[in-house]
Design a protein around this motif. Sequence first.
Motif, PDB file in Angstrom:
ATOM      1  N   PHE A 120      -4.278 -15.957 -10.936  1.00 24.59           N
ATOM      2  CA  PHE A 120      -3.218 -16.885 -10.564  1.00 24.59           C
ATOM      3  C   PHE A 120      -2.505 -16.259  -9.365  1.00 24.59           C
ATOM      4  O   PHE A 120      -2.106 -15.098  -9.412  1.00 24.59           O
ATOM      5  N   THR A 121      -2.351 -17.015  -8.310  1.00 19.73           N
ATOM      6  CA  THR A 121      -1.956 -16.460  -7.019  1.00 19.73           C
ATOM      7  C   THR A 121      -0.450 -16.533  -6.789  1.00 19.73           C
ATOM      8  O   THR A 121       0.179 -17.555  -7.061  1.00 19.73           O
ATOM      9  N   LEU A 122       0.075 -15.452  -6.237  1.00 16.57           N
ATOM     10  CA  LEU A 122       1.462 -15.397  -5.806  1.00 16.57           C
ATOM     11  C   LEU A 122       1.510 -15.445  -4.285  1.00 16.57           C
ATOM     12  O   LEU A 122       0.992 -14.539  -3.615  1.00 16.57           O
ATOM     13  N   GLY A 123       2.099 -16.491  -3.722  1.00 11.55           N
ATOM     14  CA  GLY A 123       2.279 -16.567  -2.286  1.00 11.55           C
ATOM     15  C   GLY A 123       3.266 -15.512  -1.819  1.00 11.55           C
ATOM     16  O   GLY A 123       4.143 -15.067  -2.564  1.00 11.55           O
ATOM     17  N   ALA A 124       3.133 -15.100  -0.560  1.00  8.01           N
ATOM     18  CA  ALA A 124       3.985 -14.050  -0.019  1.00  8.01           C
ATOM     19  C   ALA A 124       5.447 -14.499   0.044  1.00  8.01           C
ATOM     20  O   ALA A 124       5.757 -15.589   0.515  1.00  8.01           O
ATOM     21  N   ASP A 125       6.323 -13.635  -0.458  1.00 10.16           N
ATOM     22  CA  ASP A 125       7.770 -13.897  -0.455  1.00 10.16           C
ATOM     23  C   ASP A 125       8.469 -12.548  -0.587  1.00 10.16           C
ATOM     24  O   ASP A 125       7.839 -11.504  -0.416  1.00 10.16           O
ATOM     25  N   THR A 126       9.737 -12.546  -0.891  1.00 10.96           N
ATOM     26  CA  THR A 126      10.431 -11.285  -1.107  1.00 10.96           C
ATOM     27  C   THR A 126       9.890 -10.626  -2.375  1.00 10.96           C
ATOM     28  O   THR A 126       9.364 -11.303  -3.277  1.00 10.96           O
ATOM     29  N   PRO A 127       9.999  -9.307  -2.489  1.00 11.90           N
ATOM     30  CA  PRO A 127       9.529  -8.645  -3.713  1.00 11.90           C
ATOM     31  C   PRO A 127      10.172  -9.217  -4.973  1.00 11.90           C
ATOM     32  O   PRO A 127       9.492  -9.378  -6.006  1.00 11.90           O
ATOM     33  N   ILE A 145      -2.223 -11.272  -5.386  1.00 11.72           N
ATOM     34  CA  ILE A 145      -1.000 -11.140  -4.592  1.00 11.72           C
ATOM     35  C   ILE A 145      -1.329 -11.353  -3.114  1.00 11.72           C
ATOM     36  O   ILE A 145      -2.151 -10.635  -2.548  1.00 11.72           O
ATOM     37  N   LYS A 146      -0.685 -12.319  -2.488  1.00 10.18           N
ATOM     38  CA  LYS A 146      -0.861 -12.554  -1.061  1.00 10.18           C
ATOM     39  C   LYS A 146       0.042 -11.604  -0.276  1.00 10.18           C
ATOM     40  O   LYS A 146       1.259 -11.565  -0.500  1.00 10.18           O
ATOM     41  N   LEU A 147      -0.548 -10.859   0.660  1.00  9.77           N
ATOM     42  CA  LEU A 147       0.194  -9.963   1.522  1.00  9.77           C
ATOM     43  C   LEU A 147       0.195 -10.489   2.954  1.00  9.77           C
ATOM     44  O   LEU A 147      -0.524 -11.431   3.282  1.00  9.77           O
ATOM     45  N   THR A 148       0.988  -9.852   3.819  1.00  5.51           N
ATOM     46  CA  THR A 148       1.155 -10.371   5.177  1.00  5.51           C
ATOM     47  C   THR A 148       0.839  -9.377   6.277  1.00  5.51           C
ATOM     48  O   THR A 148       0.802  -9.741   7.448  1.00  5.51           O
ATOM     49  N   ASP A 154       4.901  -5.082   2.058  1.00  2.00           N
ATOM     50  CA  ASP A 154       3.803  -5.403   1.150  1.00  2.00           C
ATOM     51  C   ASP A 154       3.718  -4.412  -0.007  1.00  2.00           C
ATOM     52  O   ASP A 154       3.465  -4.791  -1.158  1.00  2.00           O
ATOM     53  N   ILE A 155       3.926  -3.140   0.290  1.00  2.00           N
ATOM     54  CA  ILE A 155       3.915  -2.138  -0.776  1.00  2.00           C
ATOM     55  C   ILE A 155       5.063  -2.392  -1.756  1.00  2.00           C
ATOM     56  O   ILE A 155       4.888  -2.290  -2.981  1.00  2.00           O
ATOM     57  N   ALA A 156       6.214  -2.764  -1.232  1.00  2.00           N
ATOM     58  CA  ALA A 156       7.347  -3.095  -2.107  1.00  2.00           C
ATOM     59  C   ALA A 156       7.019  -4.310  -2.969  1.00  2.00           C
ATOM     60  O   ALA A 156       7.408  -4.368  -4.150  1.00  2.00           O
ATOM     61  N   ARG A 157       6.328  -5.285  -2.395  1.00  2.00           N
ATOM     62  CA  ARG A 157       5.926  -6.467  -3.165  1.00  2.00           C
ATOM     63  C   ARG A 157       5.028  -6.078  -4.336  1.00  2.00           C
ATOM     64  O   ARG A 157       5.231  -6.503  -5.480  1.00  2.00           O
TER      65      ARG A 157
END
Length: 334
Positions: A120-127, A145-148, A154-157
């Motif tokens: 199940f995918t998490l779009g990129a946003d704040t951590p 997890i979608k990264l940018t 991204d590591i914090a996410r």
Amino acid sequence: MTVATERLRLAQPFRISGYVFEHSDVVVVTLSDGEYQGRGEGGGVFFLGDDVAHMTSQLAEASTAIETGVTRRELRHILPPGGARNAVDCALWELEAARSGRPVWELAGLAAPKALRTTFTLGADTPEVMAQGARNYADAKAIKIKLTGDLALDIARVRAIRAARPDAWLSVDGNQGFTADQLDPLIAALQAAGVALLEQPLARDRDADLEGYRSPMPIAGDESIVSLSDIAGAVGRFNVVTIKLDKCGGLTEGLLMAAEARKLGLGVMVGNMVGTSLAMAPAFILGQLCDIVDLDSPIFLARDRTPGAVYRDGDIHVGGEVWGTRDAADRKNL
């Protein structure tokens, strides 16, 4: 052949590296022989310029060849890989199933399909937002997890999501957002967070940077792996190939890709572009042969088709009432 276009609206904006999606347009192809019919949905591939206008143009140009009674093998030479061929190919599978009274999985030489564990995918946003999203996926056993490409963020996410869901299998999708010099620190952080897979970290024209790179965790190729002709080139660069029917041009090509990947010792993942359960159904058949399954697109739509895929306890199941396996009588033109 009839071709319809539909706009699929997302329940909320979805962000990946370099893109924010609020809707996606698809084509739906219906093939009829006057008694039976088959359907297929194609969403195209945005990063290849394969949009609805492109798909409908391709279908118009190929309509005569298709309507003369093309086979799935012949279709691979009439249309290139992409959403248009995917829609026609899947329609041909369902039409054949209707005519023969045999389900698609049987026509493909497979066992009856079973429910599959899907990410199940998490779009990129704040951590913080992504961590809450991970908590909201209460039934999910696997999260993507979608990264940018913003390494520190991204590591914090990833760390926030792992803290929120210590129990979940995690993978990350770079969507081409990183550079080769970021790989070592990125992978070290991912390993520390217990991430199991890194998907497409580099731009698709930078695959050579992975040649000989010794990654301590599996790396999957997505945008870099479009069709069967790309599988051999994945060896030595990727450990896993991600097959999407909209990229490769349908279930026929997808099955060939999975077989070739296995032959070359590569892992296989099935993924999806934005689409309804009609698009997930043939990918679900392919998923029976895959190590990793990412078929969650319908959960992001404001409205899916009815009947649709069933998501339960972290698994997906797409029954015969959706596509491809109904009795012949049920697939007759009405």
